[in-house]
Design a protein around this motif. Structure first.
Motif, PDB file in Angstrom:
ATOM      1  N   HIS A   1      11.876 -31.777 -18.340  1.00 36.35           N
ATOM      2  CA  HIS A   1      11.436 -32.622 -19.450  1.00 36.35           C
ATOM      3  C   HIS A   1      11.621 -34.079 -19.062  1.00 36.35           C
ATOM      4  O   HIS A   1      12.745 -34.569 -18.965  1.00 36.35           O
ATOM      5  CB  HIS A   1      12.214 -32.312 -20.727  1.00 36.35           C
ATOM      6  CG  HIS A   1      11.791 -33.140 -21.899  1.00 36.35           C
ATOM      7  ND1 HIS A   1      12.566 -34.156 -22.414  1.00 36.35           N
ATOM      8  CD2 HIS A   1      10.645 -33.123 -22.633  1.00 36.35           C
ATOM      9  CE1 HIS A   1      11.933 -34.718 -23.421  1.00 36.35           C
ATOM     10  NE2 HIS A   1      10.764 -34.117 -23.566  1.00 36.35           N
TER      11      HIS A   1
ATOM     12  N   ASN B   1      16.968 -30.861 -17.599  1.00 37.07           N
ATOM     13  CA  ASN B   1      16.029 -29.804 -17.957  1.00 37.07           C
ATOM     14  C   ASN B   1      16.325 -29.243 -19.342  1.00 37.07           C
ATOM     15  O   ASN B   1      17.476 -29.181 -19.777  1.00 37.07           O
ATOM     16  CB  ASN B   1      16.082 -28.677 -16.937  1.00 37.07           C
ATOM     17  CG  ASN B   1      15.396 -29.050 -15.637  1.00 37.07           C
ATOM     18  OD1 ASN B   1      14.888 -30.166 -15.500  1.00 37.07           O
ATOM     19  ND2 ASN B   1      15.371 -28.131 -14.698  1.00 37.07           N
ATOM     20  N   THR B   2      15.261 -28.839 -20.023  1.00 32.91           N
ATOM     21  CA  THR B   2      15.408 -28.119 -21.282  1.00 32.91           C
ATOM     22  C   THR B   2      15.596 -26.638 -20.970  1.00 32.91           C
ATOM     23  O   THR B   2      14.843 -26.067 -20.178  1.00 32.91           O
ATOM     24  CB  THR B   2      14.165 -28.306 -22.169  1.00 32.91           C
ATOM     25  OG1 THR B   2      14.023 -29.697 -22.477  1.00 32.91           O
ATOM     26  CG2 THR B   2      14.289 -27.517 -23.457  1.00 32.91           C
TER      27      THR B   2
ATOM     28  N   ARG C   1      12.209 -28.198 -32.032  1.00 31.11           N
ATOM     29  CA  ARG C   1      11.580 -27.905 -30.743  1.00 31.11           C
ATOM     30  C   ARG C   1      11.101 -26.465 -30.694  1.00 31.11           C
ATOM     31  O   ARG C   1       9.994 -26.177 -30.203  1.00 31.11           O
ATOM     32  CB  ARG C   1      12.564 -28.182 -29.608  1.00 31.11           C
ATOM     33  CG  ARG C   1      11.984 -27.864 -28.229  1.00 31.11           C
ATOM     34  CD  ARG C   1      12.856 -28.377 -27.107  1.00 31.11           C
ATOM     35  NE  ARG C   1      14.225 -27.906 -27.234  1.00 31.11           N
ATOM     36  CZ  ARG C   1      15.297 -28.696 -27.100  1.00 31.11           C
ATOM     37  NH1 ARG C   1      15.147 -29.989 -26.848  1.00 31.11           N
ATOM     38  NH2 ARG C   1      16.516 -28.206 -27.221  1.00 31.11           N
TER      39      ARG C   1
ATOM     40  N   ILE D   1       7.411 -25.046 -29.892  1.00 27.11           N
ATOM     41  CA  ILE D   1       7.109 -24.074 -28.835  1.00 27.11           C
ATOM     42  C   ILE D   1       6.334 -22.884 -29.397  1.00 27.11           C
ATOM     43  O   ILE D   1       5.465 -22.315 -28.724  1.00 27.11           O
ATOM     44  CB  ILE D   1       8.414 -23.603 -28.167  1.00 27.11           C
ATOM     45  CG1 ILE D   1       9.078 -24.759 -27.415  1.00 27.11           C
ATOM     46  CG2 ILE D   1       8.143 -22.453 -27.193  1.00 27.11           C
ATOM     47  CD1 ILE D   1      10.454 -24.441 -26.878  1.00 27.11           C
TER      48      ILE D   1
ATOM     49  N   TYR E   1       1.891 -24.466 -27.413  1.00 26.40           N
ATOM     50  CA  TYR E   1       2.568 -23.710 -26.363  1.00 26.40           C
ATOM     51  C   TYR E   1       2.335 -22.205 -26.524  1.00 26.40           C
ATOM     52  O   TYR E   1       1.274 -21.705 -26.180  1.00 26.40           O
ATOM     53  CB  TYR E   1       4.060 -24.053 -26.340  1.00 26.40           C
ATOM     54  CG  TYR E   1       4.330 -25.459 -25.875  1.00 26.40           C
ATOM     55  CD1 TYR E   1       4.193 -25.812 -24.539  1.00 26.40           C
ATOM     56  CD2 TYR E   1       4.720 -26.455 -26.768  1.00 26.40           C
ATOM     57  CE1 TYR E   1       4.427 -27.105 -24.102  1.00 26.40           C
ATOM     58  CE2 TYR E   1       4.964 -27.752 -26.342  1.00 26.40           C
ATOM     59  CZ  TYR E   1       4.811 -28.075 -25.005  1.00 26.40           C
ATOM     60  OH  TYR E   1       5.042 -29.348 -24.580  1.00 26.40           O
TER      61      TYR E   1
ATOM     62  N   THR F   1       5.702 -32.214 -20.434  1.00 30.38           N
ATOM     63  CA  THR F   1       6.606 -31.092 -20.238  1.00 30.38           C
ATOM     64  C   THR F   1       6.292 -30.514 -18.864  1.00 30.38           C
ATOM     65  O   THR F   1       5.142 -30.491 -18.448  1.00 30.38           O
ATOM     66  CB  THR F   1       6.373 -30.020 -21.320  1.00 30.38           C
ATOM     67  OG1 THR F   1       6.564 -30.617 -22.593  1.00 30.38           O
ATOM     68  CG2 THR F   1       7.317 -28.856 -21.148  1.00 30.38           C
TER      69      THR F   1
END
Length: 220
Positions: free
Chosen positions: A39, A44-45, A84, A88, A93, A182
């Motif tokens: 990200h 990182n996510t 979030r 997603i 997504y 992303t």
């Protein structure tokens, strides 16, 4: 005696070649499917999926004959952030209303060492099926010790599976704004135990926990 030994060896070899794959049960109480994605080139996510199951027909004599599937409830995505996670789940997504299920179906298994190998298969994600190659390691194989109540000394094998999925391969091309995308590569990290449940009593924990309605685990 030599003739008898040779005959026995031949019979055992024939049994191994023609043996049917053995079904193993995923222990839902000791299983994890995680993911990680870049990200903004920062930290990182990371997240996981909380609802999934699988079928494991394992042929130890001929691993290539093994048949493995993994099915994930896409809406169970969990990154420890409600806003979030809702993003997603929407059409940018995973689009879980249209594609509620993520499914992996094995096409080939290749052993590299006695405890490591490659697992190839088709990943159906976001309505698009694409090939994926995963690395796996058999972490340990043993029988549960007799002092653990309701584990019944069953045989258990632990696995660690890793791999990478390109979200563009599955039509997920959303970018919030140029210069701050992303990441495109999703790193997978799965850890789970498989149990040999054939003949297990109805009170057995790893074979029934999370599978039988009303069944209580050791800490519930």
């Amino acid at each position: 005696m030599l003739r008898s030994t040779l005959l026995t060896t031949a019979l055992l070899a024939g049994t191994a070649v023609h043996a049917e794959p053995v079904e193993w049960t995923l222990d839902l109480g000791h299983a994890y499917i995680g993911w990680e994605i870049d990200h903004m080139n920062m930290s990182n996510t990371v997240g996981r999926f909380n609802e999934f199951d699988g079928t494991f027909l394992i042929d130890e004599a001929e691993p290539a004959n093994s048949q493995i599937t993994f099915t994930i409830n896409a809406a169970s995505v969990d990154s420890n952030h409600v806003g979030r996670d809702n993003h997603i789940r929407n059409a940018d997504y995973l689009n879980v209303e249209t594609y509620p299920e993520i499914k992996f179906t094995s096409t080939a298994v290749q052993m590299l060492t006695p405890t490591t190998g490659k697992l190839m298969g088709d990943l159906d994600l976001h309505g698009v099926t694409a090939p994926v190659e995963l690395d796996f390691e058999m972490v340990n194989r043993r029988n549960y010790p007799d002092f653990i109540p309701n584990y019944d000394e069953l045989e258990v094998v632990g696995f660690h599976v890793t791999g990478e999925v390109m979200r563009l391969d599955h039509g997920m091309d959303f970018i919030a704004f140029i210069g701050s995308p992303t990441g495109f590569a999703v790193t997978l990290d799965a850890r789970f135990d498989l149990i040999q449940c054939d003949g297990a009593p109805e009170t057995n924990v790893p074979c029934h926990w999370g599978r039988v309605e009303g069944f209580k685990g050791p800490n519930e």
